[in-house]
Motif scaffolding. Sequence first.
Motif, mmCIF file in Angstrom:
data_model
loop_
_atom_site.group_PDB
_atom_site.id
_atom_site.type_symbol
_atom_site.label_atom_id
_atom_site.label_comp_id
_atom_site.label_asym_id
_atom_site.label_seq_id
_atom_site.Cartn_x
_atom_site.Cartn_y
_atom_site.Cartn_z
ATOM 1 N N VAL A 806 60.917 116.381 108.590
ATOM 2 C CA VAL A 806 61.721 116.798 107.441
ATOM 3 C C VAL A 806 61.622 115.759 106.328
ATOM 4 O O VAL A 806 61.862 114.562 106.553
ATOM 5 N N ILE A 807 61.247 116.237 105.147
ATOM 6 C CA ILE A 807 61.202 115.385 103.956
ATOM 7 C C ILE A 807 62.231 115.916 102.967
ATOM 8 O O ILE A 807 62.137 117.056 102.513
ATOM 9 N N GLN A 808 63.243 115.109 102.687
ATOM 10 C CA GLN A 808 64.287 115.508 101.740
ATOM 11 C C GLN A 808 64.047 114.815 100.404
ATOM 12 O O GLN A 808 63.844 113.595 100.353
ATOM 13 N N ILE A 809 64.044 115.611 99.328
ATOM 14 C CA ILE A 809 63.793 115.088 97.987
ATOM 15 C C ILE A 809 65.098 115.129 97.199
ATOM 16 O O ILE A 809 65.498 116.184 96.691
ATOM 17 N N PRO A 810 65.803 114.012 97.090
ATOM 18 C CA PRO A 810 67.092 113.998 96.369
ATOM 19 C C PRO A 810 66.889 114.221 94.871
ATOM 20 O O PRO A 810 65.926 113.716 94.291
ATOM 21 N N HIS A 811 67.808 114.942 94.259
ATOM 22 C CA HIS A 811 67.719 115.250 92.827
ATOM 23 C C HIS A 811 67.712 113.975 91.980
ATOM 24 O O HIS A 811 67.043 113.905 90.939
ATOM 25 N N PHE A 812 68.457 112.942 92.427
ATOM 26 C CA PHE A 812 68.553 111.726 91.611
ATOM 27 C C PHE A 812 67.250 110.917 91.660
ATOM 28 O O PHE A 812 66.998 110.101 90.779
ATOM 29 N N GLU A 813 66.430 111.140 92.668
ATOM 30 C CA GLU A 813 65.108 110.506 92.691
ATOM 31 C C GLU A 813 64.120 111.322 91.849
ATOM 32 O O GLU A 813 63.385 110.781 91.024
ATOM 33 N N TRP A 814 64.123 112.646 92.052
ATOM 34 C CA TRP A 814 63.180 113.511 91.355
ATOM 35 C C TRP A 814 63.406 113.474 89.830
ATOM 36 O O TRP A 814 62.447 113.542 89.050
ATOM 37 N N ASN A 815 64.662 113.357 89.408
ATOM 38 C CA ASN A 815 64.974 113.368 87.980
ATOM 39 C C ASN A 815 65.153 111.960 87.394
ATOM 40 O O ASN A 815 65.671 111.809 86.287
ATOM 41 N N SER A 816 64.723 110.951 88.140
ATOM 42 C CA SER A 816 64.924 109.576 87.673
ATOM 43 C C SER A 816 63.882 109.199 86.624
ATOM 44 O O SER A 816 62.848 109.857 86.457
ATOM 45 N N MET A 817 64.152 108.104 85.908
ATOM 46 C CA MET A 817 63.207 107.604 84.907
ATOM 47 C C MET A 817 61.883 107.203 85.557
ATOM 48 O O MET A 817 60.805 107.337 84.957
ATOM 49 N N ALA A 818 61.948 106.713 86.804
ATOM 50 C CA ALA A 818 60.729 106.299 87.498
ATOM 51 C C ALA A 818 59.769 107.464 87.719
ATOM 52 O O ALA A 818 58.555 107.264 87.842
ATOM 53 N N LEU A 819 60.310 108.689 87.808
ATOM 54 C CA LEU A 819 59.482 109.883 88.013
ATOM 55 C C LEU A 819 59.505 110.772 86.778
ATOM 56 O O LEU A 819 59.607 111.993 86.868
ATOM 57 N N SER A 820 59.428 110.162 85.622
ATOM 58 C CA SER A 820 59.533 110.931 84.374
ATOM 59 C C SER A 820 58.216 111.588 83.967
ATOM 60 O O SER A 820 58.188 112.427 83.070
ATOM 61 N N THR A 821 57.124 111.214 84.634
ATOM 62 C CA THR A 821 55.834 111.825 84.303
ATOM 63 C C THR A 821 55.317 112.628 85.488
ATOM 64 O O THR A 821 55.704 112.388 86.645
ATOM 65 N N LYS A 822 54.401 113.552 85.178
ATOM 66 C CA LYS A 822 53.819 114.381 86.240
ATOM 67 C C LYS A 822 53.069 113.512 87.237
ATOM 68 O O LYS A 822 53.159 113.717 88.461
ATOM 69 N N GLU A 823 52.329 112.532 86.739
ATOM 70 C CA GLU A 823 51.535 111.666 87.613
ATOM 71 C C GLU A 823 52.440 110.923 88.603
ATOM 72 O O GLU A 823 52.122 110.802 89.796
ATOM 73 N N ALA A 824 53.586 110.428 88.101
ATOM 74 C CA ALA A 824 54.525 109.696 88.968
ATOM 75 C C ALA A 824 55.085 110.616 90.053
ATOM 76 O O ALA A 824 55.251 110.201 91.208
ATOM 77 N N ARG A 825 55.371 111.854 89.683
ATOM 78 C CA ARG A 825 55.911 112.805 90.662
ATOM 79 C C ARG A 825 54.862 113.184 91.706
ATOM 80 O O ARG A 825 55.177 113.344 92.887
ATOM 81 N N MET A 826 53.611 113.332 91.259
ATOM 82 C CA MET A 826 52.530 113.644 92.206
ATOM 83 C C MET A 826 52.380 112.491 93.210
ATOM 84 O O MET A 826 52.236 112.711 94.418
ATOM 85 N N ASP A 827 52.406 111.261 92.709
ATOM 86 C CA ASP A 827 52.329 110.098 93.599
ATOM 87 C C ASP A 827 53.508 110.069 94.578
ATOM 88 O O ASP A 827 53.342 109.711 95.756
ATOM 89 N N TYR A 828 54.673 110.423 94.066
ATOM 90 C CA TYR A 828 55.896 110.454 94.911
ATOM 91 C C TYR A 828 55.716 111.436 96.064
ATOM 92 O O TYR A 828 56.021 111.118 97.229
ATOM 93 N N LEU A 829 55.176 112.623 95.752
ATOM 94 C CA LEU A 829 54.981 113.640 96.793
ATOM 95 C C LEU A 829 53.925 113.186 97.803
ATOM 96 O O LEU A 829 54.089 113.381 99.021
ATOM 97 N N ARG A 830 52.856 112.577 97.310
ATOM 98 C CA ARG A 830 51.815 112.085 98.240
ATOM 99 C C ARG A 830 52.387 111.024 99.169
ATOM 100 O O ARG A 830 52.106 111.013 100.374
ATOM 101 N N GLU A 831 53.174 110.117 98.576
ATOM 102 C CA GLU A 831 53.794 109.048 99.376
ATOM 103 C C GLU A 831 54.693 109.628 100.465
ATOM 104 O O GLU A 831 54.636 109.190 101.625
ATOM 105 N N ARG A 832 55.497 110.622 100.096
ATOM 106 C CA ARG A 832 56.440 111.201 101.058
ATOM 107 C C ARG A 832 55.719 112.015 102.135
ATOM 108 O O ARG A 832 56.140 112.022 103.300
ATOM 109 N N ILE A 833 54.627 112.705 101.743
ATOM 110 C CA ILE A 833 53.950 113.583 102.711
ATOM 111 C C ILE A 833 52.916 112.820 103.536
ATOM 112 O O ILE A 833 52.880 112.922 104.768
ATOM 113 N N PHE A 834 52.065 112.045 102.871
ATOM 114 C CA PHE A 834 50.952 111.392 103.555
ATOM 115 C C PHE A 834 51.197 109.916 103.844
ATOM 116 O O PHE A 834 50.416 109.284 104.568
ATOM 117 N N GLY A 835 52.260 109.365 103.222
ATOM 118 C CA GLY A 835 52.507 107.933 103.398
ATOM 119 C C GLY A 835 51.554 107.099 102.599
ATOM 120 O O GLY A 835 51.203 105.984 103.003
#
Length: 839
Positions: A806-835
């Motif tokens: 189970v991978i839970q994606i909290p709204h405060f992480e997804w909508n944070s300044m650190a993930l303000s770009t598409k590239e940052a969000r893609m990296d976030y998803l890769r990190e959570r899924i593939f490590g």
Amino acid sequence: LLDSLFVNMFRLRAICPFSWRVFQLRTCSCKPLISQMITCTDEEQVFDLIEKNKAILSEKQVECAFNILWQFQKQKTSFLKNVECIRDHPQFLTLHNLATSQMEFMNDDTLVNVLYITQQCATEVHDLVAALVTEAWRRLERFDINVLSKFSSCLANQHLYFSPLMGKIADIVHRNLETIEDLRSLSVLMVSISSLISQRFQEQLVNKTEHLFDTIDSSQVNVARRIVQFLRNTKYSYYPLLERCNKVFLSNMNHLDLDSISKILSLYHSLQFHSFEFVKMAKKRLTEMIPLFDHPDGFVKLFVALGPIAGPEEKKQLKSTLLLMSEELTRQQALAVMRAMEEMESRNSHLIKKIASILHKHLDNYKPIELLRITQALIFLHFQSKELFVKLRELLLRYLKISVIPSEISILVYALSILPSPHLDEVGISRIEAILPQCDLNDLNGFATSVLRWIHYDHKYLDNTTGKQLKLLQKLDHYGLQRLRKYNNLNLLREELKSLRGDWFAESLLEETAGTLHRLMDEINYKNVAEIASFIARTNYLSTLLLDRIASVVVQQIEKIHPFVILGIILPFSVLNYDPPQNDEFFRICIQYLNSYLSGLDPFMLVFLGYSLATLGYFPEDLLKAIFNIKFLAKMDSQLEFLCSSLNMKVQFRLMELNRAVCLECPEYQIPWFHDRFCQQQYNKDIGSMNGAQQQIYKMLAEVLGGTNCVKASVLTPYYHRIDFECILDKRKKALPYGSHNITLGKLPEMHWESNTQITGSRLPPGAERIALEFLDSRAFCRNIPHLKGKSAMKKRQLEILGYHVIQIPHFEWNSMALSTKEARMDYLRERIFGEGKS
């Protein structure tokens, strides 16, 4: 000496022949005249006797005449019409004058009895009532408990609940409470003085009532009803007394009339006391009464009492009969019917339209609180009439301009805010501002809720938000914070917190409220612990200090806490996913305590208890055995029909979720899964759609995983958990494609039902794993800190049992300044899924 006495008597006879004659006849003719009155068969015969004997009537005979006239009235059906006949009769004036002239000769019991009957038979005889009340006040200290109780009910009939005289009666009761042994009289006094008593005096009265309860006969329904009324008046749901009174009502159900059943149901509703046994028996008794009432006076009462608990056939019969007599309804009857239809969630448009037309005709005669009830009912029943709503708005604004009472102004403002096209002009805003210093938290919360509605409407439809509205919100914040900081008594604060809800309170006052509760935390005890716990659960505010204090109080004082409130105590721990330091002891004590009362708790309460404990990972075997058996489930099914649709559905969902939790987390109990059909029906009703964040994640997941055929959206797992997204990774962490299941963005796929206790489709290749991705919005977390709430934690636990990573994606992480770009969000998803980071 004897000669002198006789001379004086003869002188008296010569000077006052009339007085002498009265003196003689009082001793010689009193009994025969009373006997004649008793044998009268109608009012005219009584008035004939009064006319013939008015010169010699004694105070006892006057009382007897009043008594007999009152008995005749109680036997009539058209009560008001007969009261007018008595009041307007020429000989009633004679009786009135005799009572006025002789009241100083009356004993205490006669005086108060004449006052009581005068009020019932002739409400407009104000001079006589005033004279009798004044005389009674003069004698007040010498009244015995029975006379005092009857006199207090006379004052209550005149709505003198807050008068100095009622205050004097309360003082007499307080001083003599230890010596009072008559619960019938005490129960009357308790109701009469309930608006004036302190909390300490209230507790003394409750303790005395408990002590005397066994002295009354089990048939004393009126005494029990008055006790429940006292608890309602003082807003005190004291379960030990309520249960004892309920037993009296149940044992006397066959003798209860429509008025009694109607009053008891209303009192229970106000106290939020649930007795399905009483409701079930009341429904049967009231249904038997349907053919007995063919006049609005009785039938409207029946409709109001039976309608909300009736089955479909009874409801249909009630509505069709009411439609036939709708033209005869008074304004108050029409209002009562409309409120009952709201509670019944009626959709009979013909009847709604008919009742609304009666309300419209009488609209000018309703009070502010009644106008609010009309507005609420019409809005809830989806009634539409521009003319009626315009008239309602005019009346509400007219009242608002002249009202000076904070609670009334709050009612008027709230009613205006729920009308179509809500808007308030500057005059209305200035009326609110003028009374803010006098408002309690509930009034302030009501105003804020209304102002937020106006702001939302003005912004959405008028593209305009006035500065005055925003300034008013700031003032509401100021006065709310000021009021909270002044509190130095937890019980006073608790009373105001009972019904506080809404966005304004949560955003503006919740932190300060928590601070005030922390400051007064030492005052939490077995009496108020359940209400404080319920408040915390309702606000989703995690305060470990407060919850630790609650757990400590329960562990130390569990034997003083009623089992009915244990659910409310456990709730914040369950909702907020919190284990106190002494968690094992706390939950063990609660569970052991409940085990002794399982047979006495209503089914829906047991279901909620079972679910709340399961959320925390506790599965008490005795409780689960009490719930998951054929007899219990049949009983619960029979009681669901008495619940409103929203509560009915909530109970069914909680039973399903408990069934799922037990099957997954405690398979050793061998409790079968029996909710396939229920889940299929519910999910077919609500396939739903993806929100903005979910659509973003879906598109990015497709890119990260290698295409839309590598990710599934809105997947139903075994046991009907719905997960936002699912994918499968092989042993090399590469996404495996599914079959063809392309979906339109924003839409969710249709469901094809199969047996749902195991994952369908081919087995996974060796080393592969299923991934469940969940986007968690703000509802999944506590309001004040990013702590996962109980429901989401339980879902994660159960998905892992089913074999998901189970991978839970909290709204405060997804909508944070650190993930303000598409590239940052893609990296976030890769990190959570593939490590890993960038690919």
